[in-house]
Design a protein around this motif. Structure first.
Motif, PDB file in Angstrom:
ATOM      1  N   GLN A  45       0.856  -1.188   0.000  1.00 28.48           N
ATOM      2  CA  GLN A  45       0.000   0.000   0.000  1.00 28.48           C
ATOM      3  C   GLN A  45       0.891   1.237   0.000  1.00 28.48           C
ATOM      4  O   GLN A  45       1.751   1.393   0.866  1.00 28.48           O
ATOM      5  N   GLU A  59       3.799   0.164   2.579  1.00 34.75           N
ATOM      6  CA  GLU A  59       3.737  -0.809   3.663  1.00 34.75           C
ATOM      7  C   GLU A  59       3.431  -2.174   3.061  1.00 34.75           C
ATOM      8  O   GLU A  59       2.536  -2.292   2.220  1.00 34.75           O
ATOM      9  N   LEU A  62       0.432  -8.647   4.338  1.00 36.27           N
ATOM     10  CA  LEU A  62       0.403 -10.056   3.974  1.00 36.27           C
ATOM     11  C   LEU A  62      -0.989 -10.486   3.498  1.00 36.27           C
ATOM     12  O   LEU A  62      -1.999 -10.097   4.073  1.00 36.27           O
ATOM     13  N   ARG A  63      -1.023 -11.309   2.457  1.00 31.39           N
ATOM     14  CA  ARG A  63      -2.269 -11.895   1.966  1.00 31.39           C
ATOM     15  C   ARG A  63      -2.074 -13.395   1.807  1.00 31.39           C
ATOM     16  O   ARG A  63      -0.986 -13.846   1.462  1.00 31.39           O
ATOM     17  N   ASN A 118       5.552  -5.077   8.952  1.00 30.79           N
ATOM     18  CA  ASN A 118       4.982  -5.264  10.283  1.00 30.79           C
ATOM     19  C   ASN A 118       5.688  -6.396  11.025  1.00 30.79           C
ATOM     20  O   ASN A 118       5.917  -7.468  10.464  1.00 30.79           O
ATOM     21  N   ASP A 180       3.212   1.421  15.258  1.00 32.85           N
ATOM     22  CA  ASP A 180       1.969   1.218  14.518  1.00 32.85           C
ATOM     23  C   ASP A 180       0.772   1.461  15.438  1.00 32.85           C
ATOM     24  O   ASP A 180       0.876   1.289  16.650  1.00 32.85           O
ATOM     25  N   ASP A 181      -0.344   1.850  14.840  1.00 29.90           N
ATOM     26  CA  ASP A 181      -1.604   2.024  15.583  1.00 29.90           C
ATOM     27  C   ASP A 181      -1.423   2.953  16.777  1.00 29.90           C
ATOM     28  O   ASP A 181      -1.959   2.709  17.863  1.00 29.90           O
ATOM     29  N   ARG A 204      -5.974   4.611  12.383  1.00 29.11           N
ATOM     30  CA  ARG A 204      -7.147   4.935  11.569  1.00 29.11           C
ATOM     31  C   ARG A 204      -8.342   5.380  12.420  1.00 29.11           C
ATOM     32  O   ARG A 204      -9.147   6.204  12.007  1.00 29.11           O
ATOM     33  N   GLU A 240      -9.277   8.299   3.953  1.00 27.87           N
ATOM     34  CA  GLU A 240     -10.247   7.898   2.932  1.00 27.87           C
ATOM     35  C   GLU A 240     -10.864   9.069   2.185  1.00 27.87           C
ATOM     36  O   GLU A 240     -11.456   8.874   1.119  1.00 27.87           O
ATOM     37  N   TYR A 259      -7.211   4.462   1.549  1.00 21.76           N
ATOM     38  CA  TYR A 259      -7.933   4.146   0.326  1.00 21.76           C
ATOM     39  C   TYR A 259      -8.063   5.361  -0.590  1.00 21.76           C
ATOM     40  O   TYR A 259      -8.235   5.205  -1.800  1.00 21.76           O
TER      41      TYR A 259
HETATM   42  P1  C2E Z   1      -1.806  -2.417  10.094  1.00 23.88           P
HETATM   43  O1  C2E Z   1      -0.354  -2.693  10.085  1.00 23.88           O
HETATM   44  O2  C2E Z   1      -2.287  -1.328  10.980  1.00 23.88           O
HETATM   45  O3  C2E Z   1      -2.186  -2.162   8.569  1.00 23.88           O
HETATM   46  C1  C2E Z   1      -3.146  -1.248   8.130  1.00 23.88           C
HETATM   47  C2  C2E Z   1      -4.445  -1.940   7.761  1.00 23.88           C
HETATM   48  O4  C2E Z   1      -5.399  -0.948   7.389  1.00 23.88           O
HETATM   49  C3  C2E Z   1      -4.327  -2.853   6.551  1.00 23.88           C
HETATM   50  O5  C2E Z   1      -5.245  -3.939   6.742  1.00 23.88           O
HETATM   51  C4  C2E Z   1      -4.802  -1.966   5.411  1.00 23.88           C
HETATM   52  O6  C2E Z   1      -5.285  -2.684   4.284  1.00 23.88           O
HETATM   53  C5  C2E Z   1      -5.907  -1.209   6.097  1.00 23.88           C
HETATM   54  N1  C2E Z   1      -6.187   0.082   5.458  1.00 23.88           N
HETATM   55  C6  C2E Z   1      -5.331   0.884   4.806  1.00 23.88           C
HETATM   56  N2  C2E Z   1      -5.924   2.010   4.391  1.00 23.88           N
HETATM   57  C7  C2E Z   1      -7.213   1.923   4.778  1.00 23.88           C
HETATM   58  C8  C2E Z   1      -8.348   2.791   4.630  1.00 23.88           C
HETATM   59  O7  C2E Z   1      -8.289   3.900   4.055  1.00 23.88           O
HETATM   60  N3  C2E Z   1      -9.531   2.374   5.176  1.00 23.88           N
HETATM   61  C9  C2E Z   1      -9.642   1.176   5.825  1.00 23.88           C
HETATM   62  N4  C2E Z   1     -10.837   0.839   6.310  1.00 23.88           N
HETATM   63  N5  C2E Z   1      -8.586   0.331   5.975  1.00 23.88           N
HETATM   64  C10 C2E Z   1      -7.384   0.704   5.473  1.00 23.88           C
HETATM   65  P2  C2E Z   1      -4.806  -5.446   6.445  1.00 23.88           P
HETATM   66  O8  C2E Z   1      -3.957  -5.506   5.205  1.00 23.88           O
HETATM   67  O9  C2E Z   1      -6.059  -6.254   6.498  1.00 23.88           O
HETATM   68  O10 C2E Z   1      -3.881  -5.793   7.681  1.00 23.88           O
HETATM   69  C11 C2E Z   1      -4.408  -5.864   8.974  1.00 23.88           C
HETATM   70  C12 C2E Z   1      -3.336  -6.014  10.014  1.00 23.88           C
HETATM   71  O11 C2E Z   1      -2.674  -7.277   9.894  1.00 23.88           O
HETATM   72  C13 C2E Z   1      -2.219  -4.979   9.905  1.00 23.88           C
HETATM   73  O12 C2E Z   1      -2.628  -3.757  10.498  1.00 23.88           O
HETATM   74  C14 C2E Z   1      -1.112  -5.679  10.670  1.00 23.88           C
HETATM   75  O13 C2E Z   1      -1.270  -5.494  12.058  1.00 23.88           O
HETATM   76  C15 C2E Z   1      -1.352  -7.141  10.352  1.00 23.88           C
HETATM   77  N6  C2E Z   1      -0.393  -7.577   9.308  1.00 23.88           N
HETATM   78  C16 C2E Z   1      -0.465  -7.436   7.964  1.00 23.88           C
HETATM   79  N7  C2E Z   1       0.635  -7.958   7.355  1.00 23.88           N
HETATM   80  C17 C2E Z   1       1.435  -8.431   8.359  1.00 23.88           C
HETATM   81  C18 C2E Z   1       2.731  -9.088   8.400  1.00 23.88           C
HETATM   82  O14 C2E Z   1       3.410  -9.308   7.392  1.00 23.88           O
HETATM   83  N8  C2E Z   1       3.215  -9.426   9.637  1.00 23.88           N
HETATM   84  C19 C2E Z   1       2.502  -9.164  10.797  1.00 23.88           C
HETATM   85  N9  C2E Z   1       3.052  -9.547  11.982  1.00 23.88           N
HETATM   86  N10 C2E Z   1       1.312  -8.549  10.803  1.00 23.88           N
HETATM   87  C20 C2E Z   1       0.771  -8.180   9.590  1.00 23.88           C
END
Ligand code: C2E
Ligand code: MG
Ligand code: MG
Ligand code: MG
Length: 277
Positions: A45, A59, A62-63, A118, A180-181, A204, A240, A259
């Motif tokens: 992203q 950033e 992972l999918r 992350n 983060d967060d 967010r 957004e 987004y």
């Molecule tokens: P995060 O690190 O806080 O990542 C941001 C999340 O917000 C991502 O969700 C992203 O797709 C979403 N997001 C970005 N912009 C917007 C927006 O404008 N609106 C909304 N509603 N959402 C937005 P995602 O990809 O589902 O990831 C969720 C969480 O999973 C991440 O939160 C992170 O904590 C974890 N994660 C993802 N990849 C990895 C990884 O490789 N390793 C680890 N340990 N955790 C991961």
């Protein structure tokens, strides 16, 4: 079939297994295989510099392409991977992929990009992280400042002493560290006092209601000012709308992600987007 295994088992299968537990077991069973079978992918992203509107990095998110369920998001499997221990090999895989990507970007138009990754709590507190990073940075010849590691407050606060030592080690190598967060934990301000970091990512949850909730607007503006006065950069998550972007830019927030600019996307699509800017 369950009945033939005896009374206790019958009860287990018939009564207590709700859908959530079922899904969890199903995903957990499949996760280890998923790593071997290459079902994971890093999406990227874009992170945008607000003053110039240019993409300065991404950033990695992972999918999981599950053969039957389709795309499964990290919120569904990271907690399971964390509990079952798979997060360690999975986290290794993410770092390897990320460093290979950074190495492949040493080419005109992409060489400036920073990549944020992350880290999970277990990865931070295990002994393997620093040796792995040293090896990856060395093998790929990566400029450490182009790699940023994102750590949540709650992960760092699980063991503040170890975290502090880890962050010192990361920063002495020139690797960037972001919280983060930011703002969602119970100890955001002590975090700033305890740990040496480079950047905070405003959650967010605060950005969402900037326009409608005057308290959130004040909190976000004050957080940006506080971070800057401590010499830290600020990234806003989950942007957004144009109104949110304009507010953040007016408050001198450095970067934004959300987004409005782009959703997480496959690597090739991200590269094409940067090159066409
Ligand atoms: P995060 O690190 O806080 O990542 C941001 C999340 O917000 C991502 O969700 C992203 O797709 C979403 N997001 C970005 N912009 C917007 C927006 O404008 N609106 C909304 N509603 N959402 C937005 P995602 O990809 O589902 O990831 C969720 C969480 O999973 C991440 O939160 C992170 O904590 C974890 N994660 C993802 N990849 C990895 C990884 O490789 N390793 C680890 N340990 N955790 C991961
Ligand atoms: Mg993150
Ligand atoms: Mg976040
Ligand atoms: Mg999050």
């Amino acid at each position: 079939a369950a009945k033939s295994q005896g009374r206790g088992n019958f009860q287990f299968f018939s009564a207590e297994m709700n859908t959530a537990t079922h899904e969890r077991l199903m995903l957990e069973n499949r996760l280890w295989q998923a790593l071997e079978q290459n079902e994971f992918e890093l999406y990227l992203q874009p992170q945008v510099e607000l003053a110039t509107q240019r993409i300065i990095g991404a950033e990695a998110l992972l999918r999981w392409h599950h053969p039957e369920l389709g795309m499964v998001g990290p919120d569904r499997f990271i907690p399971i991977a964390e509990e079952s221990g798979l997060i360690l090999p999975l986290g290794d895989w993410v770092l390897q992929r990320a460093c290979a990507l950074l190495a492949s970007w040493r080419t005109p138009g992409l060489a400036h990009l920073r990549l944020a990754v992350n880290l999970s709590a277990r990865q931070c507190h295990g002994p393997g992280l620093l040796p792995q990073l040293d090896k990856l940075l060395h093998d790929h010849g990566i400029e450490p400042a182009l790699l940023e590691l994102e750590i949540t407050e709650s992960a760092a606060m699980q063991d503040p002493e170890r975290s502090r030592a880890l962050l010192d080690q990361l920063r002495s190598r020139g690797i960037k560290v972001a919280i983060d967060d930011f703002g969602t934990g119970y100890s955001s301000l002590s975090y700033l006092k305890l740990f040496e970091i480079d950047r905070i990512k405003i959650d967010r949850g605060f950005v969402k209601d900037i326009e409608s909730d005057p308290n959130d607007a004040v909190i976000v503006a004050a957080t940006i000012a506080l971070a800057h006065s401590l010499g830290l950069g600020v990234v806003a998550e989950g942007v957004e709308t144009e109104a949110q972007r304009d507010f953040l830019r007016a408050k001198l927030c450095d970067e934004a992600q959300g987004y409005l600019f782009a959703r997480p996307m496959p690597v090739a699509q991200f590269e094409a987007m940067v090159l066409s800017e």
